[in-house]
Design a protein around this motif. Structure first.
Motif, PDB file in Angstrom:
ATOM      1  N   ASP A   1       0.898  -1.242   0.015  1.00 56.86           N
ATOM      2  CA  ASP A   1      -0.033  -0.087   0.029  1.00 56.86           C
ATOM      3  C   ASP A   1       0.794   1.414   0.148  1.00 56.86           C
ATOM      4  O   ASP A   1       2.220   1.259   0.016  1.00 56.86           O
ATOM      5  CB  ASP A   1      -1.090   0.205   1.377  1.00 56.86           C
ATOM      6  CG  ASP A   1      -0.384   0.157   2.617  1.00 56.86           C
ATOM      7  OD1 ASP A   1       0.878   0.354   2.661  1.00 56.86           O
ATOM      8  OD2 ASP A   1      -0.929  -0.017   3.538  1.00 56.86           O
ATOM      9  N   ILE A   2       0.098   2.463   0.033  1.00 55.46           N
ATOM     10  CA  ILE A   2       1.066   3.476   0.017  1.00 55.46           C
ATOM     11  C   ILE A   2       2.015   3.821   0.992  1.00 55.46           C
ATOM     12  O   ILE A   2       3.034   4.422   1.053  1.00 55.46           O
ATOM     13  CB  ILE A   2       0.337   4.946   0.046  1.00 55.46           C
ATOM     14  CG1 ILE A   2      -0.958   4.975   1.235  1.00 55.46           C
ATOM     15  CG2 ILE A   2      -0.494   5.197  -1.536  1.00 55.46           C
ATOM     16  CD1 ILE A   2      -1.360   6.505   1.459  1.00 55.46           C
ATOM     17  N   CYS A   3       1.696   3.132   2.248  1.00 54.59           N
ATOM     18  CA  CYS A   3       2.760   3.286   3.435  1.00 54.59           C
ATOM     19  C   CYS A   3       3.793   2.214   3.583  1.00 54.59           C
ATOM     20  O   CYS A   3       4.746   2.441   3.753  1.00 54.59           O
ATOM     21  CB  CYS A   3       1.983   3.170   4.685  1.00 54.59           C
ATOM     22  SG  CYS A   3       0.594   4.280   4.962  1.00 54.59           S
ATOM     23  N   THR A   4       3.533   0.943   2.758  1.00 54.78           N
ATOM     24  CA  THR A   4       4.852   0.130   2.557  1.00 54.78           C
ATOM     25  C   THR A   4       4.645  -0.585   1.036  1.00 54.78           C
ATOM     26  O   THR A   4       3.864  -1.407   0.829  1.00 54.78           O
ATOM     27  CB  THR A   4       4.419  -1.051   3.732  1.00 54.78           C
ATOM     28  OG1 THR A   4       4.452  -0.802   5.042  1.00 54.78           O
ATOM     29  CG2 THR A   4       5.551  -2.202   3.293  1.00 54.78           C
ATOM     30  N   PRO A   5       5.260   0.292   0.363  1.00 51.51           N
ATOM     31  CA  PRO A   5       5.051  -0.138  -1.101  1.00 51.51           C
ATOM     32  C   PRO A   5       5.848  -1.265  -1.615  1.00 51.51           C
ATOM     33  O   PRO A   5       5.662  -1.517  -2.728  1.00 51.51           O
ATOM     34  CB  PRO A   5       5.394   1.169  -1.884  1.00 51.51           C
ATOM     35  CG  PRO A   5       6.185   2.019  -1.067  1.00 51.51           C
ATOM     36  CD  PRO A   5       5.849   1.645   0.415  1.00 51.51           C
ATOM     37  N   ASP A   6       6.846  -1.485  -0.988  1.00 51.06           N
ATOM     38  CA  ASP A   6       7.692  -2.610  -1.367  1.00 51.06           C
ATOM     39  C   ASP A   6       7.433  -3.925  -0.546  1.00 51.06           C
ATOM     40  O   ASP A   6       6.850  -4.306   0.489  1.00 51.06           O
ATOM     41  CB  ASP A   6       9.220  -2.066  -1.026  1.00 51.06           C
ATOM     42  CG  ASP A   6       9.551  -0.870  -1.530  1.00 51.06           C
ATOM     43  OD1 ASP A   6       9.220  -0.773  -2.604  1.00 51.06           O
ATOM     44  OD2 ASP A   6      10.139  -0.088  -0.763  1.00 51.06           O
ATOM     45  N   SER A   7       7.767  -5.089  -1.162  1.00 52.20           N
ATOM     46  CA  SER A   7       7.801  -6.184  -0.681  1.00 52.20           C
ATOM     47  C   SER A   7       8.457  -6.546   0.597  1.00 52.20           C
ATOM     48  O   SER A   7       9.412  -5.920   0.772  1.00 52.20           O
ATOM     49  CB  SER A   7       8.405  -7.336  -1.861  1.00 52.20           C
ATOM     50  OG  SER A   7       8.125  -8.616  -1.597  1.00 52.20           O
TER      51      SER A   7
END
Ligand SMILES: [Zn+2]
Length: 446
Positions: free
Chosen positions: A302-308
């Protein structure tokens, strides 16, 4: 609020039998809405999405008690200090398990809401599995999060003595005159004089009220810092335990989530309406914008945690379905341990699960539960007494004739199915006698 007699409505129906058909139909149509309110006539559909009333409940408590936020902030500081000073305890899985005595207060309007003891046991079992990392869906946790899964080392037991030292099976039951409740009725739910059930000392017991909770909320909890007379959790009966509970919330995880709040856990997305500034104040859960529903596939960014590997939607403090909740983290464990030690230290030494000191000789039959009732003749029979006694069952018909009886021998508890399928549809009375105590319950065979 008054406690209703269970037979009051049936009595009213019987009185109109002599009138003309048209009048009878009109009155029968009107009765439920007059006496029970619309919600009993057409029960509210189970919510399709999880929603807990924690945040709204805190807002309500703050309106009632403007000092509440300041007390919470002070506790937060104390908890942080405790976490810093007790890293050793937090980081070791030291097998120093803390057992928390639980009392379940069942407030029921009708027999459906009066859930059986076996469902309470299912719920306690669920708490014990999830807080000890023994849940069977553990294997669904993605490898990227596997190292974060904590054994919280809390266990839960149904109380074996009440606050006065008397025997208890850990469950109180009371019939109420209100078909449903919302969190605005909290003062009724938690007060015997208002028609509910007053709290057992929250320093020694986790109090869980099970009621017909409506308004789209599955449960709510009072976090540390609130009033001691209301310090517990409230769960909708449809979401408590498993057997007969409403899918997809029928694996007891509403209660796991609310117990998390009771130990001061915050929703994993930080209750910040989709922003990234809010936090659950836990270092090892990824920042998350909003809640997740249903049963998402991994990974979810999501926008707060865009990375895997993305956000941790399978955490007990998100809003996913029961089946798809799987874990607390070490950081959440630290917060819960801090809340216990700072705010609820009495639980560590509570004697609530030690056998009662004042055991009465007379068998207590108050836990009797027979269900489903009305039923097709196969009834589940549950009874948990304070002492061993010879149990005798008798079924009489509406003419007072004995149509079935059975002797179950000397027992303290019974979990059995009784087969009355050979009896014609109608009303019967089941009489249970044990060592000088006796109770009767109406059975309906359809
Ligand atoms: Zn919640």
């Amino acid at each position: 609020m008054n406690v209703t007699e269970p037979d009051g409505v049936e009595g009213a129906v019987v009185k109109v039998v002599g009138m003309t058909g048209r009048i009878i139909i009109s009155i029968l149509l009107l009765l439920p809405s007059l006496l029970w309110g619309q919600s009993a006539l057409t029960p509210e559909d189970p919510p399709q999405q999880r929603r807990c009333g924690h945040y709204e409940y805190i807002e309500m408590l703050t309106e009632q008690d403007p000092e509440f936020p300041a007390r919470r902030a002070a506790l937060e500081e104390e908890m942080n200090r405790w976490i810093m000073e007790n890293a050793e305890i937090i980081n070791s899985e030291s097998s120093s398990v803390i057992t928390i005595p639980v009392v379940v207060h069942i407030l029921y309007f009708n027999h459906i809401q009066n859930i059986p003891h076996s469902r309470v046991i299912e719920q306690i079992d669920r708490l014990n599995k999830d807080f000890r990392r023994l849940n069977s869906n553990l294997s669904g946790i993605p490898a990227a999060f596997a190292h974060l899964v904590a054994d919280v080392e809390f266990e839960f037991c149904l109380a074996r003595r009440d606050p006065q030292g008397n025997w208890t099976n850990g469950v109180t039951r009371r019939q109420v005159s209100q078909p449903s409740f919302t969190y605005h009725d909290d003062h009724i739910i938690k007060s015997t004089s208002q028609g509910g059930q007053s709290i057992w000392n929250p320093a020694r017991y986790l109090n869980i009220w099970v009621v017909n909770l409506t308004g789209g909320v599955l449960g709510y909890a009072q976090p540390p810092g609130g009033n001691a007379t209301t310090d517990g959790i409230v769960i909708g009966y449809r979401f408590f335990g498993s057997t007969g509970a409403s899918p997809p919330f029928n694996h007891g995880r509403t209660t796991v989530h609310e117990v998390g709040h009771w130990f001061n856990l915050i929703h994993i997305w930080g209750d910040d309406n989709g922003a990234c500034w809010g936090s659950d104040l836990v270092h090892d859960t990824p920042n998350q914008a909003s809640e997740f529903y249903g049963c998402p596939t991994f990974p979810q960014m999501d926008i707060c945690t865009p990375d895997s590997p993305g956000v941790m939607f399978m955490n007990y403090m998100d809003y996913v379905n029961d089946d798809c909740m799987m874990m607390f983290t070490h950081g959440q464990k630290a917060r819960m341990l801090a809340a216990l030690n700072v705010f609820r230290p009495g639980l560590k030494n509570s004697n609530g699960c030690k056998p009662a000191i004042n055991v009465e000789e007379i068998p207590d039959l108050s836990s009797l539960s027979v269900f489903p009732n009305p039923g097709n003749g196969l009834f589940r029979f549950e009874l948990i007494m304070n002492t061993d006694a010879e149990i005798h069952l008798t079924v009489v018909n509406s003419l007072g004739q004995t149509v079935w009886d059975d002797n179950l021998g000397v027992r303290q508890s019974v979990y059995e199915t009784i087969d009355l399928q050979h009896l014609a549809p109608g009303f019967y009375y089941l009489s249970v006698s044990a060592g000088g105590s006796r109770t009767t319950q109406k059975l309906i065979i359809q």
